[in-house]
Scaffold this active site. Structure first.
Site, PDB file in Angstrom:
ATOM      1  N   ARG A 111      10.431   1.321  -1.906  1.00  0.00           N
ATOM      2  CA  ARG A 111      11.522  -0.008  -2.438  1.00  0.00           C
ATOM      3  C   ARG A 111      11.311   0.266  -3.997  1.00  0.00           C
ATOM      4  O   ARG A 111      10.348   0.520  -4.807  1.00  0.00           O
ATOM      5  CB  ARG A 111      10.425  -0.975  -2.147  1.00  0.00           C
ATOM      6  CG  ARG A 111      10.815  -1.856  -1.107  1.00  0.00           C
ATOM      7  CD  ARG A 111      10.136  -2.908  -0.189  1.00  0.00           C
ATOM      8  NE  ARG A 111       9.414  -3.477  -1.752  1.00  0.00           N
ATOM      9  CZ  ARG A 111       9.290  -4.914  -1.959  1.00  0.00           C
ATOM     10  NH1 ARG A 111       9.618  -6.003  -0.667  1.00  0.00           N
ATOM     11  NH2 ARG A 111       7.388  -5.411  -2.126  1.00  0.00           N
ATOM     12  N   THR A 115      14.897  -3.156  -8.114  1.00  0.00           N
ATOM     13  CA  THR A 115      16.083  -3.407  -7.860  1.00  0.00           C
ATOM     14  C   THR A 115      15.920  -3.722  -5.519  1.00  0.00           C
ATOM     15  O   THR A 115      16.181  -4.442  -5.180  1.00  0.00           O
ATOM     16  CB  THR A 115      17.360  -2.681  -7.182  1.00  0.00           C
ATOM     17  OG1 THR A 115      16.228  -1.506  -6.541  1.00  0.00           O
ATOM     18  CG2 THR A 115      18.038  -1.845  -8.208  1.00  0.00           C
ATOM     19  N   ASP A 207      -0.386  -6.042  -0.805  1.00  0.00           N
ATOM     20  CA  ASP A 207       0.570  -4.680  -0.262  1.00  0.00           C
ATOM     21  C   ASP A 207      -0.380  -4.083   0.422  1.00  0.00           C
ATOM     22  O   ASP A 207      -1.544  -3.613   0.631  1.00  0.00           O
ATOM     23  CB  ASP A 207       0.441  -3.894  -1.799  1.00  0.00           C
ATOM     24  CG  ASP A 207       1.037  -2.387  -1.704  1.00  0.00           C
ATOM     25  OD1 ASP A 207       2.262  -2.581  -2.204  1.00  0.00           O
ATOM     26  OD2 ASP A 207       1.005  -1.919  -0.817  1.00  0.00           O
ATOM     27  N   ASP A 210      -1.873  -0.496  -0.268  1.00  0.00           N
ATOM     28  CA  ASP A 210      -2.842   0.042  -1.088  1.00  0.00           C
ATOM     29  C   ASP A 210      -4.289  -1.079  -0.199  1.00  0.00           C
ATOM     30  O   ASP A 210      -5.113  -0.465  -0.829  1.00  0.00           O
ATOM     31  CB  ASP A 210      -2.342  -1.607  -2.820  1.00  0.00           C
ATOM     32  CG  ASP A 210      -1.722  -0.800  -3.642  1.00  0.00           C
ATOM     33  OD1 ASP A 210      -1.161   0.591  -3.421  1.00  0.00           O
ATOM     34  OD2 ASP A 210      -0.867  -1.523  -4.184  1.00  0.00           O
TER      35      ASP A 210
HETATM   36  N1  URA Z   1       5.102  -4.659   1.196  1.00  0.00           N
HETATM   37  C1  URA Z   1       3.921  -4.884   0.888  1.00  0.00           C
HETATM   38  O1  URA Z   1       3.401  -4.308   1.229  1.00  0.00           O
HETATM   39  N2  URA Z   1       3.624  -6.253   1.381  1.00  0.00           N
HETATM   40  C2  URA Z   1       4.646  -6.955   0.948  1.00  0.00           C
HETATM   41  O2  URA Z   1       4.306  -8.822   1.150  1.00  0.00           O
HETATM   42  C3  URA Z   1       6.064  -6.570   1.381  1.00  0.00           C
HETATM   43  C4  URA Z   1       6.264  -5.460   1.313  1.00  0.00           C
END
Ligand code: URA
Length: 216
Positions: A111, A115, A207, A210
């Site tokens: 992503r 944007t 995330d 992560d």
């Molecule tokens: N990607 C993620 O890892 N966490 C989110 O909350 C949204 C997209």
């Protein structure tokens, strides 16, 4: 968290108590990388159970130690799992525990942080997608941009029966998928409230990449 009413009829929330309990553990900040990874694998197996619920069966002749019998067996080619890199890989092992003969594809999409638009950087999938149920996996269906882009690419490549499996979905992502790909059912462990200004699912689990790989 919203209650378990599906936002769209093509979305299934796997409300099994084990899935819900494991997801609650995954959400918590205190959960370690090791535990998070293990829980992702366990929930993925349970999601795969739901995803494969309507695989077609045929009847085959077998010999048991006692007598000949007719027994059900899966018909046709086995499914293909497609991981949206990198967090999707966190769901692969659990699904492969249940369906070890599945083929596996990878789609690299990130992503753009400004944007939030999906940008593809890698694509490798089996050639015979048209003959397989294709299950796209990504722990988080947030804006839906990556998922929709991956599904579009797979359709261009011949995939005709596609499902999308995730741990958490935002209403925005479900809506986006339903609008662009109404033929693609979503199987998720939960539907959360919304996205925040950074495109993260709220309350979410942070995330997923992560937390799976300990990169933050
Ligand atoms: N990607 C993620 O890892 N966490 C989110 O909350 C949204 C997209």
């Amino acid at each position: 968290m919203s209650d378990s009413e599906p936002v769209a009829t093509h979305t299934t929330v796997v409300d099994h108590p084990l899935v819900q309990h494991k997801l609650t553990l995954m959400r918590q900040t205190a959960t370690t990388v090791v535990k998070f990874r293990q829980l992702a694998r366990e929930i993925a197996l349970l999601l795969a159970y739901e995803v494969t619920r309507d695989l077609p069966l045929t009847t085959i002749d077998i010999e048991t130690p006692v007598s000949p019998a007719k027994a059900p067996a899966l018909e046709g080619k086995k499914l293909c799992l497609v991981s949206i890199l990198r967090a999707g890989n966190g769901l692969l092992d659990g699904m492969l525990d249940l369906v070890p003969s599945a083929r596996v594809g990878h789609v690299g999409i990130y992503r753009d942080p400004e944007t939030l638009i999906a940008v593809e950087y890698y694509y490798k999938v089996p050639e015979d997608l048209s003959e397989r149920l294709t299950v796209v996996v990504d722990p988080m269906l947030a804006t839906g941009n990556s998922a929709v882009a991956a599904v579009s690419k797979l359709k261009d490549d011949g995939a005709s029966q596609i499902k999308f499996a995730c741990l958490l979905a935002a209403p925005e992502g479900i809506e986006q998928m339903r609008e662009v790909h109404p033929d693609v059912p979503i199987i998720t462990a939960a539907i959360d409230e919304r996205l925040n200004d950074h495109g993260y699912i709220v309350p979410g689990l942070g995330d997923a990449g992560d937390r799976l790989y300990g990169t933050r």
